[in-house]
Design a protein around this motif. Structure first.
Motif, short mmCIF file in Angstrom:
data_model
loop_
_atom_site.label_atom_id
_atom_site.label_comp_id
_atom_site.label_asym_id
_atom_site.label_seq_id
_atom_site.Cartn_x
_atom_site.Cartn_y
_atom_site.Cartn_z
N ARG A 127 0.81 -1.22 0.00
CA ARG A 127 0.00 0.00 0.00
C ARG A 127 0.85 1.27 0.00
O ARG A 127 0.62 2.18 -0.78
CB ARG A 127 -0.92 0.01 1.22
N ASP A 128 1.80 1.36 0.91
CA ASP A 128 2.62 2.56 1.02
C ASP A 128 3.99 2.38 0.38
O ASP A 128 4.91 3.13 0.65
CB ASP A 128 2.79 2.95 2.50
N GLY A 129 4.11 1.38 -0.48
CA GLY A 129 5.39 1.07 -1.09
C GLY A 129 5.63 1.79 -2.40
O GLY A 129 5.14 2.89 -2.64
N LYS A 130 6.38 1.12 -3.26
CA LYS A 130 6.80 1.67 -4.53
C LYS A 130 5.58 1.95 -5.43
O LYS A 130 4.64 1.17 -5.47
CB LYS A 130 7.73 0.68 -5.21
N PHE A 131 5.63 3.07 -6.13
CA PHE A 131 4.56 3.42 -7.06
C PHE A 131 5.15 3.90 -8.37
O PHE A 131 6.32 4.26 -8.45
CB PHE A 131 3.61 4.46 -6.45
N ILE A 132 4.32 3.93 -9.40
CA ILE A 132 4.76 4.33 -10.71
C ILE A 132 4.71 5.86 -10.85
O ILE A 132 5.66 6.49 -11.29
CB ILE A 132 3.90 3.68 -11.81
N GLU A 133 3.56 6.45 -10.48
CA GLU A 133 3.39 7.89 -10.63
C GLU A 133 2.38 8.42 -9.61
O GLU A 133 1.38 7.76 -9.33
CB GLU A 133 2.88 8.20 -12.05
#
Length: 176
Positions: free
Chosen positions: A29-35
């Motif tokens: 949930r609070d990890g790596k994201f794309i944008e």
């Protein structure tokens, strides 16, 4: 890679603040994201939503699936309605000009609804403030009246007691 449009929680305990992000569905949930495409603050009334409309529309058109809350946010800002209108243009139901006109009308109505809620909340707050001030003024007046009533009988009792003392010896002299 399946992408999701979802909320990433920030803020302290009891005061959440969310970033609206596009992330791989397998990421935490609070990890790596794309944008990052916006933010959402539910602590204000009405909730504050800041969204990059074009990026959100682009990701929805690419097939990113919004979560339930993200879907509500996108719907509130009109991203899903814009996608719906673009689908109608592709199918030939109407042209681009008609789609833009429909979206502009919807956008004006939505903005009016939000402004109406803000003014309604401001009026309610003002009315509550005025009611509190009148209640406080009434309470202060009642206190002042109670103090005046308490002080007034004390001032009257002293002369009454003096009169009683002066009358008592006079009655003794007539009897004796």
């Amino acid at each position: 890679m399946a992408t999701k449009i979802r909320l990433q929680r920030h803020g302290k305990k009891g005061k959440p603040f969310y970033h609206v992000v596009v992330a791989d569905s397998r990421a935490p949930r609070d990890g790596k994201f794309i944008e990052r495409i916006g933010s959402y603050n539910p602590n204000t009334n009405p909730a504050t939503i800041i969204l990059d409309f074009d990026k959100a529309l682009d990701w929805v058109n690419k097939g990113a699936q919004p979560t339930d809350t993200a879907r509500t946010i996108l719907s509130t800002k009109g991203v899903l309605y814009k996608k719906h209108l673009q689908g109608g243009v592709k199918k030939g139901a109407f042209d681009d000009a008609k789609a833009e006109e429909l979206f502009a009308n919807w956008s004006e109505g939505n903005n009016a609804k939000i402004e109406g809620k803000k003014t309604g909340l401001a009026q309610t707050k003002e009315e509550a403030k005025k009611a509190a001030l009148t209640a406080e003024a009434k309470k202060n007046a009642d206190k002042a009246a109670a103090i005046a009533a308490k002080n007034a009988p004390v001032a009257e009792e002293v002369p009454a007691a003096e009169e009683a003392e002066t009358e008592a010896p006079a009655s003794e002299e007539t009897e004796g």
